[in-house]
Design a protein around this motif. Structure first.
Motif, short mmCIF file in Angstrom:
data_model
loop_
_atom_site.label_atom_id
_atom_site.label_comp_id
_atom_site.label_asym_id
_atom_site.label_seq_id
_atom_site.Cartn_x
_atom_site.Cartn_y
_atom_site.Cartn_z
N ALA A 101 32.39 38.88 19.19
CA ALA A 101 33.53 38.00 19.00
C ALA A 101 34.69 38.75 18.36
N GLY A 102 35.90 38.46 18.84
CA GLY A 102 37.10 39.12 18.36
C GLY A 102 37.52 40.32 19.18
N SER A 103 36.67 40.79 20.08
CA SER A 103 36.98 41.96 20.89
C SER A 103 37.63 41.55 22.20
N SER A 104 37.85 42.54 23.09
CA SER A 104 38.58 42.32 24.34
C SER A 104 37.81 42.86 25.53
N GLN A 116 29.23 38.72 34.68
CA GLN A 116 28.79 38.07 33.45
C GLN A 116 29.58 38.58 32.26
N VAL A 117 30.10 37.64 31.46
CA VAL A 117 30.72 37.95 30.17
C VAL A 117 29.91 37.24 29.09
N THR A 118 29.40 38.01 28.13
CA THR A 118 28.64 37.46 27.03
C THR A 118 29.29 37.88 25.72
N VAL A 119 29.62 36.90 24.88
CA VAL A 119 30.28 37.15 23.60
C VAL A 119 29.32 36.76 22.49
N SER A 120 28.97 37.69 21.63
CA SER A 120 28.05 37.45 20.53
C SER A 120 28.80 37.32 19.22
N SER A 121 28.24 36.57 18.28
CA SER A 121 28.85 36.38 16.97
C SER A 121 28.34 37.41 15.98
#
Length: 128
Positions: A14-17, A123-128
């Motif tokens: 999270a917070g990245s691009s 697939q785009v996966t966003v981790s915390s």
């Protein structure tokens, strides 16, 4: 016929691009209505952003959920469509698809069943 191939997905914090790419063949990208959609398992496909074909002015639209964070663009010389995704959050996790059609009216651009051409998804996966 028109063919679309997506690339650029991955696993990020999270917070990245991320920058997604969609390579177009068979037609000049500027002559197509083009868009990005995303889909989570068990849910309907969701509109993300669109660029209208140049013959109608090439106007850009973004969904409220991504306005200010995501930017759709195209590079005519490369015949490609892009989605720059910044400030990613976990709710952005999904399979992302590029889509195109030869001639949509403005009121149709947010509906996936209106597009004739689709990529395979990335697939785009966003981790915390």
């Amino acid at each position: 016929q028109v063919q679309l191939v997506e690339s650029g997905g991955g696993l990020v914090q999270a917070g990245s691009s991320l920058r997604l790419s969609c390579s177009v063949s068979g037609r000049s990208v500027r002559t197509l209505d083009t868009a990005w959609f995303r889909q989570t398992p068990g849910k309907e496909r969701e509109f993300v952003a669109a660029i209208r074909r140049s013959g109608t002015g090439g106007r850009i639209y973004h969904a409220d959920s991504v306005e200010g964070r995501f930017t759709i663009s195209r590079e005519n010389d490369k015949n490609a469509l892009y989605l720059q995704m910044n400030s990613l959050i976990t709710e952005d996790t999904a399979v992302y698809y590029c889509a195109a059609d030869s001639s949509l009216i403005l009121s149709s651009i947010r509906y996936p069943n209106q597009y004739d051409y689709w990529g395979q998804g990335t697939q785009v996966t966003v981790s915390s």
